[in-house]
Write an enzyme that holds these catalytic residues in place. Structure first.
Site, PDB file in Angstrom:
ATOM      1  N   SER A  41       0.636 -15.473  -3.056  1.00  0.00           N
ATOM      2  CA  SER A  41       1.014 -14.332  -2.078  1.00  0.00           C
ATOM      3  C   SER A  41       0.845 -14.777  -1.023  1.00  0.00           C
ATOM      4  O   SER A  41       2.564 -14.184  -0.128  1.00  0.00           O
ATOM      5  CB  SER A  41       1.050 -13.224  -2.583  1.00  0.00           C
ATOM      6  OG  SER A  41      -0.253 -12.898  -1.337  1.00  0.00           O
ATOM      7  N   LYS A  84      -3.064 -10.601   3.501  1.00  0.00           N
ATOM      8  CA  LYS A  84      -1.890 -10.696   4.449  1.00  0.00           C
ATOM      9  C   LYS A  84      -1.727 -10.950   5.328  1.00  0.00           C
ATOM     10  O   LYS A  84      -2.690 -10.743   6.160  1.00  0.00           O
ATOM     11  CB  LYS A  84      -0.882  -9.472   3.285  1.00  0.00           C
ATOM     12  CG  LYS A  84      -1.420  -9.287   1.773  1.00  0.00           C
ATOM     13  CD  LYS A  84      -0.433  -9.661   1.009  1.00  0.00           C
ATOM     14  CE  LYS A  84      -0.909  -8.997  -0.316  1.00  0.00           C
ATOM     15  NZ  LYS A  84      -0.161 -10.006  -0.926  1.00  0.00           N
TER      16      LYS A  84
END
Length: 177
Positions: A41, A84
């Site tokens: 990701s 993230k």
């Protein structure tokens, strides 16, 4: 006399081991987070299998900023740590149109040159609550992030650390930006 010397040596070694263990525990709970990257990701910024240290002290005197890479507890399951990039700040509205991120209805999309390929899809708008953040992975087409969670926002108290230093693999060792 020999037995006393042996016991003193053993207690000396035991003291060193206890001190080292206590120091490691303190550093792990107060100063750093040790994280291994499990998914794609955040590619190409951080790759699967990379190991990084996060700085737990980074946000003592300041709040997370847009584009910071942070390690946090997943809002839907706080037993999991995620990593993230901060995209939406408290009080902002985030909308994704044709893969492009728009903040507060801006005419121009967010400048996110770190995204490795053209993202697709629409999402939002999301109004980011006070004290919360909207997170997205750099590899937007393969990221389970704020767009997909039941609780889409990461509270400030769920942020564990700012990603700081990649120590593995050795050929990529350095500051995470």
């Amino acid at each position: 006399m020999n037995k006393i010397f042996i016991w003193r040596e053993l207690f000396s070694y035991l003291g060193v081991i206890i001190f080292a263990g206590g120091l490691a525990l303190f550093l792990n709970k107060v100063v750093v987070v040790n994280a291994q990257i499990p998914s794609e990701s955040m590619e190409k910024t951080i790759m699967v299998g990379d190991r990084i240290f996060g700085n737990r002290l980074a946000y003592l005197s300041q709040d997370p900023q847009r584009f910071d890479i942070v390690i946090f507890r997943l809002p839907d399951d706080e037993s999991q740590l995620y990593i993230k990039r901060v995209i939406g700040l408290p009080g902002e509205t985030v909308e994704i149109v044709d893969g492009q991120v728009y903040i507060n209805g801006a005419e121009e999309p967010l400048e996110d040159g770190f995204v490795p390929e053209m993202p697709v899809g629409d999402a939002g708008p999301y109004y980011v609550k006070e004290g919360c953040y909207f997170m997205m992975g750099d590899n937007r087409n393969c990221s389970e992030d704020s767009r997909f969670w039941e609780q889409p926002f990461v509270r400030r108290d769920q942020i564990e650390a700012k990603a700081g230093f990649r120590y593995f693999p050795l050929n990529k060792m350095g500051i995470v930006e």
